[in-house]
Design a protein around this motif. Structure first.
Motif, mmCIF file in Angstrom:
data_model
loop_
_atom_site.group_PDB
_atom_site.id
_atom_site.type_symbol
_atom_site.label_atom_id
_atom_site.label_comp_id
_atom_site.label_asym_id
_atom_site.label_seq_id
_atom_site.Cartn_x
_atom_site.Cartn_y
_atom_site.Cartn_z
ATOM 1 N N ALA A 111 0.856 -1.187 0.000
ATOM 2 C CA ALA A 111 0.000 0.000 0.000
ATOM 3 C C ALA A 111 0.890 1.234 0.000
ATOM 4 N N ASP A 112 0.635 2.122 -0.951
ATOM 5 C CA ASP A 112 1.448 3.330 -1.118
ATOM 6 C C ASP A 112 2.942 2.999 -1.142
ATOM 7 N N GLY A 113 3.282 1.874 -1.799
ATOM 8 C CA GLY A 113 4.674 1.472 -1.965
ATOM 9 C C GLY A 113 5.287 0.737 -0.790
ATOM 10 N N VAL A 114 4.535 0.531 0.280
ATOM 11 C CA VAL A 114 5.043 -0.139 1.477
ATOM 12 C C VAL A 114 4.516 -1.573 1.503
ATOM 13 N N PRO A 115 5.408 -2.590 1.557
ATOM 14 C CA PRO A 115 4.921 -3.963 1.680
ATOM 15 C C PRO A 115 4.075 -4.109 2.943
ATOM 16 N N VAL A 116 2.910 -4.772 2.801
ATOM 17 C CA VAL A 116 1.979 -4.874 3.914
ATOM 18 C C VAL A 116 1.902 -6.294 4.448
ATOM 19 N N THR A 117 1.591 -7.243 3.570
ATOM 20 C CA THR A 117 1.436 -8.627 4.019
ATOM 21 C C THR A 117 1.542 -9.568 2.830
ATOM 22 N N THR A 118 1.604 -10.854 3.132
ATOM 23 C CA THR A 118 1.639 -11.909 2.124
ATOM 24 C C THR A 118 0.646 -12.986 2.509
ATOM 25 N N PHE A 119 -0.137 -13.449 1.529
ATOM 26 C CA PHE A 119 -1.036 -14.590 1.712
ATOM 27 C C PHE A 119 -0.517 -15.720 0.815
ATOM 28 N N SER A 120 -0.758 -16.955 1.208
ATOM 29 C CA SER A 120 -0.357 -18.093 0.415
ATOM 30 C C SER A 120 -1.468 -19.137 0.462
ATOM 31 N N LYS A 121 -1.677 -19.829 -0.688
ATOM 32 C CA LYS A 121 -2.745 -20.815 -0.737
ATOM 33 C C LYS A 121 -2.377 -21.896 -1.753
ATOM 34 N N GLN A 122 -2.703 -23.155 -1.425
ATOM 35 C CA GLN A 122 -2.498 -24.236 -2.386
ATOM 36 C C GLN A 122 -3.726 -24.333 -3.280
#
Length: 126
Positions: A111-122
Motif C-alpha cells: 500500500a502506497d509502496g510499502v509492503p503490507v502482508t503476504t497470503f499463500s494458498k495451495q
C-alpha cells in the motif's frame, strides 16, 4: 488464503486485509478469481494498493511459473473499506506441458509502496 490480517504502514496508516473467494480446485483454461476486502484502520488516506500474485508449482524445485501484478488506484479514507477483485487465467499448458497438478499461489500486498502482508494458498488444477 481466506484469513484476515492487520498491518501498520507507518505511524498514521494501518490496514485490515481479508482475502476471500479464491477456490482450491480448477481446470485448465479456468479463470481463478478472488478478492481482498481492505479496511483503512489508520489516520490517513491510502492512495494505491498493489497485489502481486506469483504461481509456484509444488514440484520443479519451486521455481515460479508465472506472476501478475495488479495496481489499484484508490482513495481509501480512514474508517472506510474497499473490495479489490483480481483474477488469474489458468493456461491449459505451458510450453507444451499440461498445467494439471498442485500449485502454491503467493499474493504480496503493498500500500502506497510499502509492503503490507503476504497470503499463500495451495490450488489444484485437475
Amino acid at each position: 488464503m481466506g484469513t484476515q490480517r492487520s498491518h501498520r504502514l507507518d505511524n498514521k496508516a494501518a490496514l485490515a486485509i481479508k482475502e476471500q473467494g479464491l477456490g482450491t480446485t480448477y481446470h485448465p483454461g479456468d479463470v481463478a478469481k478472488g478478492y481482498l476486502v481492505i479496511e483503512n484502520t489508520g489516520d490517513r488516506t491510502v492512495h494505491r494498493i498493489a497485489v502481486k500474485v506469483t504461481v509456484y508449482p509444488r514440484r520443479l524445485f519451486g521455481l515460479p511459473v508465472g506472476h501478475k501484478t495488479e495496481t489499484f488506484d484508490v482513495e481509501l479514507l480512514p474508517g472506510k473499506s474497499t473490495r479489490l477483485e483480481y483474477s488469474q487465467e489458468i493456461p491449459a499448458e505451458i510450453m507444451g506441458i499440461s498445467t494439471k497438478g498442485s500449485y502454491r499461489l503467493k499474493a504480496e500486498i503493498a500500500a502506497d509502496g510499502v509492503p503490507v502482508t503476504t497470503f499463500s494458498k495451495q490450488v489444484d488444477v485437475i
